[in-house]
Design a protein around this motif. Structure first.
Motif, PDB file in Angstrom:
ATOM      1  N   PRO A  98       0.848  -1.190   0.000  1.00 54.49           N
ATOM      2  CA  PRO A  98       0.000   0.000   0.000  1.00 54.49           C
ATOM      3  C   PRO A  98       0.891   1.250   0.000  1.00 54.49           C
ATOM      4  O   PRO A  98       1.878   1.329   0.731  1.00 54.49           O
ATOM      5  N   GLY A  99       0.545   2.211  -0.862  1.00 57.33           N
ATOM      6  CA  GLY A  99       1.389   3.386  -1.081  1.00 57.33           C
ATOM      7  C   GLY A  99       1.802   4.130   0.160  1.00 57.33           C
ATOM      8  O   GLY A  99       2.921   4.637   0.251  1.00 57.33           O
ATOM      9  N   GLU A 100       0.917   4.189   1.150  1.00 58.87           N
ATOM     10  CA  GLU A 100       1.261   4.930   2.364  1.00 58.87           C
ATOM     11  C   GLU A 100       2.389   4.268   3.163  1.00 58.87           C
ATOM     12  O   GLU A 100       2.989   4.881   4.032  1.00 58.87           O
ATOM     13  N   HIS A 101       2.704   3.013   2.845  1.00 63.97           N
ATOM     14  CA  HIS A 101       3.787   2.302   3.527  1.00 63.97           C
ATOM     15  C   HIS A 101       5.130   2.424   2.803  1.00 63.97           C
ATOM     16  O   HIS A 101       6.137   1.891   3.269  1.00 63.97           O
ATOM     17  N   VAL A 102       5.142   3.078   1.643  1.00 64.12           N
ATOM     18  CA  VAL A 102       6.369   3.171   0.855  1.00 64.12           C
ATOM     19  C   VAL A 102       6.897   4.605   0.906  1.00 64.12           C
ATOM     20  O   VAL A 102       6.233   5.538   0.474  1.00 64.12           O
ATOM     21  N   ARG A 103       8.097   4.750   1.457  1.00 66.99           N
ATOM     22  CA  ARG A 103       8.758   6.047   1.502  1.00 66.99           C
ATOM     23  C   ARG A 103      10.100   5.902   0.785  1.00 66.99           C
ATOM     24  O   ARG A 103      10.745   4.878   0.882  1.00 66.99           O
ATOM     25  N   ILE A 104      10.471   6.969   0.077  1.00 62.64           N
ATOM     26  CA  ILE A 104      11.735   6.928  -0.651  1.00 62.64           C
ATOM     27  C   ILE A 104      12.660   8.011  -0.127  1.00 62.64           C
ATOM     28  O   ILE A 104      12.215   8.991   0.468  1.00 62.64           O
ATOM     29  N   ALA A 105      13.942   7.821  -0.342  1.00 60.76           N
ATOM     30  CA  ALA A 105      14.942   8.837  -0.037  1.00 60.76           C
ATOM     31  C   ALA A 105      15.411   9.407  -1.369  1.00 60.76           C
ATOM     32  O   ALA A 105      15.767   8.656  -2.279  1.00 60.76           O
ATOM     33  N   VAL A 106      15.366  10.710  -1.483  1.00 60.75           N
ATOM     34  CA  VAL A 106      15.766  11.371  -2.720  1.00 60.75           C
ATOM     35  C   VAL A 106      17.010  12.197  -2.441  1.00 60.75           C
ATOM     36  O   VAL A 106      17.089  12.901  -1.440  1.00 60.75           O
ATOM     37  N   ASN A 107      17.994  12.071  -3.340  1.00 58.08           N
ATOM     38  CA  ASN A 107      19.180  12.925  -3.252  1.00 58.08           C
ATOM     39  C   ASN A 107      19.504  13.406  -4.661  1.00 58.08           C
ATOM     40  O   ASN A 107      18.789  13.080  -5.611  1.00 58.08           O
ATOM     41  N   LYS A 108      20.570  14.156  -4.824  1.00 57.63           N
ATOM     42  CA  LYS A 108      20.879  14.743  -6.137  1.00 57.63           C
ATOM     43  C   LYS A 108      21.118  13.677  -7.210  1.00 57.63           C
ATOM     44  O   LYS A 108      20.888  13.933  -8.387  1.00 57.63           O
ATOM     45  N   ASP A 109      21.544  12.497  -6.821  1.00 61.93           N
ATOM     46  CA  ASP A 109      21.808  11.432  -7.798  1.00 61.93           C
ATOM     47  C   ASP A 109      20.549  10.667  -8.197  1.00 61.93           C
ATOM     48  O   ASP A 109      20.487  10.108  -9.286  1.00 61.93           O
ATOM     49  N   THR A 110      19.550  10.624  -7.307  1.00 62.04           N
ATOM     50  CA  THR A 110      18.337   9.850  -7.581  1.00 62.04           C
ATOM     51  C   THR A 110      17.138  10.708  -7.975  1.00 62.04           C
ATOM     52  O   THR A 110      16.169  10.188  -8.520  1.00 62.04           O
ATOM     53  N   GLU A 111      17.200  11.999  -7.693  1.00 55.97           N
ATOM     54  CA  GLU A 111      16.032  12.858  -7.932  1.00 55.97           C
ATOM     55  C   GLU A 111      15.521  12.823  -9.379  1.00 55.97           C
ATOM     56  O   GLU A 111      14.305  12.750  -9.590  1.00 55.97           O
ATOM     57  N   PRO A 112      16.386  12.836 -10.419  1.00 55.48           N
ATOM     58  CA  PRO A 112      15.840  12.766 -11.782  1.00 55.48           C
ATOM     59  C   PRO A 112      15.007  11.503 -12.032  1.00 55.48           C
ATOM     60  O   PRO A 112      14.004  11.549 -12.734  1.00 55.48           O
TER      61      PRO A 112
END
Length: 149
Positions: free
Chosen positions: A13-27
């Protein structure tokens, strides 16, 4: 046919998925938010790399071009997960997928909308996107012959 055999694979379920974004992964994540699948390609030697990294593992260049992919993929490897703590009815098919437009790059994702018993190595897939926490979209894959309902 048992209930387990009739159950279609899904994703967390989407509310259980969190991502970490940084300058290398943001695109990658910004493109997913727009319903596009992209992969980083070394600007110097042309090597594709997933997950995104700060430098090319082949030539160590920091130059990168983000290439839009068709969304086509094939199953390289997979597992079947029946239930997780707190969500025992969940059926997941986490998979490593090959991306033919990004030779050498593989992505870990979920195969959805398919009976787990029908998933096979080499199965043709098509990318789709599922909403997750904080307004992001998660790339998932459906069998190429299944249309989103």
């Amino acid at each position: 046919m048992s209930t387990a055999e009739a159950t279609l694979a899904t994703t967390l379920p989407g509310e259980h998925v969190r991502i970490a974004v940084n300058k290398d992964t943001e695109p990658f994540w910004q493109a997913a938010k727009e319903g596009r699948l992209v992969a980083p390609q070394c600007a110097d030697c042309g090597t594709f790399r997933l997950p995104p990294t700060p430098f090319c593992p082949n030539c160590q260049s920091r130059g990168v071009n983000w290439i839009e992919l068709s969304g086509e993929a094939t199953v390289y490897s997979f597992a079947v997960v029946h239930g997780i703590p707190g969500i025992p009815e969940l059926t997941l098919v986490p998979a490593v997928v090959d991306l033919p437009d990004a030779p050498g790059a593989r992505l870990v994702s979920n195969v959805v909308d398919v009976r787990p018993a029908d998933v096979t190595i080499g199965m043709a897939l098509r990318a789709d996107f599922s909403p997750i926490a904080d307004g992001w979209m998660l790339p998932v894959f459906r069998p190429a012959d299944v249309r989103k309902g």
